[in-house]
Design an enzyme around this catalytic site. Structure first.
Site, PDB file in Angstrom:
ATOM      1  N   PHE A 196      -5.817   1.556  -1.153  1.00 50.77           N
ATOM      2  CA  PHE A 196      -6.722   2.646  -0.796  1.00 50.77           C
ATOM      3  C   PHE A 196      -7.355   2.439   0.568  1.00 50.77           C
ATOM      4  CE2 PHE A 196      -9.692  -0.373  -2.538  1.00 50.77           C
ATOM      5  CZ  PHE A 196     -10.869  -0.159  -1.829  1.00 50.77           C
ATOM      6  N   THR A 197      -7.395   1.198   1.047  1.00 45.87           N
ATOM      7  CA  THR A 197      -8.036   0.920   2.342  1.00 45.87           C
ATOM      8  C   THR A 197      -7.292   1.551   3.512  1.00 45.87           C
ATOM      9  OG1 THR A 197      -6.907  -1.218   2.555  1.00 45.87           O
ATOM     10  CG2 THR A 197      -9.092  -1.223   1.517  1.00 45.87           C
ATOM     11  N   TRP A 203      20.316  -0.227  13.354  1.00 45.80           N
ATOM     12  CA  TRP A 203      19.552   0.712  12.539  1.00 45.80           C
ATOM     13  C   TRP A 203      20.488   1.592  11.701  1.00 45.80           C
ATOM     14  CZ3 TRP A 203      14.818  -1.045  12.733  1.00 45.80           C
ATOM     15  CH2 TRP A 203      14.358  -1.635  13.910  1.00 45.80           C
TER      16      TRP A 203
END
EC number: 3.1.1.96
Length: 164
Positions: free
Chosen positions: A89-90, A72
């Site tokens: 938008f969902t 990482w």
């Protein structure tokens, strides 16, 4: 603002071709990335520019790749990878009542388009114009994704105090 970030080996975004019949399903590729991130972006009706800047900073700086010696440790910019930013938008679909999603928390489409375009411009300004790919706002899109990991990160700026 909400974003779902996925680390990918590749992604291809297609839309329905223009000037064909409504029943036709022929698609054309409009965006494609190799290694990088696909970012599904949902804009809330009350989102501010501070929300957008926070999301942009996270997408560009999250360390989601390993280095030879550290896990990482690298971000998309360190590796010169690409981003595919898709308006969705969902992500603000509310399913608390009944089985039909309610999208009243999403920003109104005309206003959202202006805000989305401003966000894309800022991504390009902060990174590299050639490395930022987009979908077609408000259109049906077909997205083929090859996940890498999988690594999926979800961020909601409303869960964070951005001096509001």
């Amino acid at each position: 603002m909400r974003v779902v970030i996925q680390r990918v080996k590749g992604a291809i975004l297609s839309v329905r071709k223009e000037n064909i019949g409504e029943n036709e399903k022929e698609l054309e590729i409009i965006s494609e990335i190799k290694n990088g991130l696909i970012c599904f972006l949902g804009i809330h009706k009350n989102d501010t520019w501070e929300d957008a800047l926070y999301i942009i900073r996270k997408c560009l700086n999250l360390r989601l790749w390993n280095n030879d010696n550290k896990t990482w440790d690298k971000n998309v910019k360190d590796l010169n990878y690409e981003l595919l930013i898709v308006s969705q938008f969902t992500l603000f679909g509310n399913t608390k009542k009944g089985n039909k999603p309610d999208f009243h928390l999403a920003k109104e489409p005309n206003e959202a388009l202006i805000f989305y375009n401003k966000i894309i411009d800022e991504f390009k300004k902060q990174y590299n114009d050639d490395k930022i790919k987009i979908g077609k706002f408000g259109n049906y899109m077909n997205i083929d994704v090859t996940n890498d990991g999988p690594v999926t990160i979800y961020i909601d700026t409303h869960d964070i105090n951005l001096n509001k």
